[in-house]
Design a protein around this motif. Sequence first.
Motif, short mmCIF file in Angstrom:
data_model
loop_
_atom_site.label_atom_id
_atom_site.label_comp_id
_atom_site.label_asym_id
_atom_site.label_seq_id
_atom_site.Cartn_x
_atom_site.Cartn_y
_atom_site.Cartn_z
N ARG A 13 0.85 -1.21 0.00
CA ARG A 13 0.00 0.00 0.00
C ARG A 13 0.87 1.24 0.00
NH1 ARG A 13 -3.50 -3.01 3.41
NH2 ARG A 13 -2.52 -2.23 5.32
N TYR A 14 1.83 1.29 0.93
CA TYR A 14 2.71 2.45 0.98
C TYR A 14 3.51 2.60 -0.32
CZ TYR A 14 1.85 2.69 6.05
OH TYR A 14 1.27 2.82 7.29
N PHE A 17 1.32 3.95 -3.26
CA PHE A 17 0.98 5.36 -3.20
C PHE A 17 2.21 6.26 -3.29
CE2 PHE A 17 -2.85 3.40 -1.40
CZ PHE A 17 -3.77 3.92 -2.30
N ALA A 134 -6.74 5.79 -2.18
CA ALA A 134 -6.15 5.88 -0.85
C ALA A 134 -7.22 5.82 0.24
CB ALA A 134 -5.32 7.16 -0.72
N ILE A 138 -6.64 2.49 2.53
CA ILE A 138 -5.74 2.77 3.66
C ILE A 138 -6.54 2.82 4.95
CG2 ILE A 138 -4.10 4.39 4.67
CD1 ILE A 138 -3.42 5.34 1.87
N GLN A 142 -3.37 4.28 9.53
CA GLN A 142 -2.22 4.44 8.65
C GLN A 142 -2.30 5.71 7.80
OE1 GLN A 142 -1.81 0.85 6.28
NE2 GLN A 142 -1.70 -0.48 8.07
N GLN A 143 -3.38 6.49 7.97
CA GLN A 143 -3.61 7.63 7.07
C GLN A 143 -2.58 8.74 7.23
OE1 GLN A 143 -7.70 8.81 7.62
NE2 GLN A 143 -8.49 7.12 6.37
N ARG A 145 0.56 8.60 8.34
CA ARG A 145 1.86 8.18 7.79
C ARG A 145 1.79 8.07 6.27
NH1 ARG A 145 5.37 4.01 11.13
NH2 ARG A 145 4.81 5.69 12.56
N ALA A 146 0.66 7.55 5.75
CA ALA A 146 0.50 7.44 4.30
C ALA A 146 0.52 8.81 3.65
CB ALA A 146 -0.79 6.71 3.97
N ASN A 147 -0.12 9.80 4.29
CA ASN A 147 -0.10 11.16 3.74
C ASN A 147 1.32 11.71 3.72
OD1 ASN A 147 -2.67 12.80 3.02
ND2 ASN A 147 -3.33 11.42 4.64
N TYR A 149 4.06 9.90 3.31
CA TYR A 149 4.70 9.23 2.18
C TYR A 149 4.23 9.82 0.85
CZ TYR A 149 6.16 5.55 5.47
OH TYR A 149 6.71 4.86 6.50
N MET A 150 2.92 10.05 0.75
CA MET A 150 2.34 10.52 -0.50
C MET A 150 2.84 11.92 -0.87
SD MET A 150 -1.29 8.82 0.54
CE MET A 150 -2.42 9.94 -0.24
#
Length: 442
Positions: A13-14, A17, A134, A138, A142-143, A145-147, A149-150
Amino acid sequence: MNIPALSTSAFLRYFNFIVLYFVEGLPQGMIFIGIPAWLATEGKSVSEIGSFAVACSLPWTFKFVVAPLMDRYTYLPMGRKRPWVLLSHLGLILSLIGIAFVPDPLNNLQTLNIAAFILSSCGAIQDAAGDAMAVDVIPDDQQARANGYMQGSRMLGSSLALVLGSWALNQYSFKIAMLLICVLVIILTFVPLLLREKQGEKILPFTYGKSSPASAEMQISSWPVILKALFEVFSLRNSILVVLLVFITQGAYNFFEHLLPIFTVKNTGWTNVNYSQIFATADIIGGVGGIVLGGFLIEKFGKKTMINIYFGVIAGLTLTLIFIKTLWSNTMFMDGFIITYRLFNAFAKIGVFAIAMQCCSRNVSASQFTLYMTFGATGSIAGAALIGPIKDNFSWEISFLFFVGFLAVAWFILKILNIDQQIGKINDLEKKHSEKELLKTG
């Protein structure tokens, strides 16, 4: 293929994205930063560069039309949002080829603006598809941290495009520069092409696979249901405040970041290559910082607390630039200013986008988040449109002071925004909708 699906692997997933937003940054780096700096170097006026900026920003307001279409229509055997992601990548590839072949772009600005508008339209669709995917895949925890990364990977993509594109633009031609970006997009498109949303789905329409029951259950097929849910959630006070927050912040950033290349080229003696190189360096630092620290700091200290700090640092830097004019010709100061600004700008964006994602209802999360981002894009257009009128009538100091004023308005909106209250109201709406569905099926 036996590659795990996005729904079953946090790592994938990470990774997915990071790649999608890196691709998004590639054309953005050129059309929002590289080409305006090149136009300034070639002697184009502030108004001409501002018109190009508006042409690039305008398509991002169309996402409010695209988002509900993505919720309503898809090819479920390939996933809910993945077909839209792949379609948008195809559009990016074709539009990059198209803009590369604009004849004599410096003396054909109208055609260049049209080509940039089409390219930016495909980029807006790709962004909407990536945002929607996303929100779908997601998990809440995890949102943040994902943001990080994104947004960090988007900045890295933008910086790479600036370095390679500006180098090719000056060493070879505009055509070679844009085709080079196109090749990178083609290569990276293999990632969403090979990674399914859910296990058992098709890679392509003609390959083996079938719709996921979970995706089929999430899919909304009624326009009245979609529109009513959106109306209810956007009627909430805090939803309106989120709209205002993203509108003001994105408008402020776009205003300031289109003034910066013009300012540096016209006042410091830099060329577009000098500016692109330092901006790319700043984006690399900001991108890596966003990936490593952006989500972590928000998770540890809270969104509003960290965004307040970021706004304060950016405003302080800009006020220093305003009141100490002798620093304008100081290369070391300007290098440090741009790098520090982009670092804290990246962190602030991560925080604001994480707030927007958290303030979405799960019933219409993809459409709602994309609409938030659409209002942000509308703010970007407003910011770009203000460049000419403000700079034509005011000094550089006053023009930069406008930016500080925009940040002050955003800070006030953030102060009165109540995230916990928004989540509570959304939970009540979701409970009400669930009870209605139970009554219908009962």
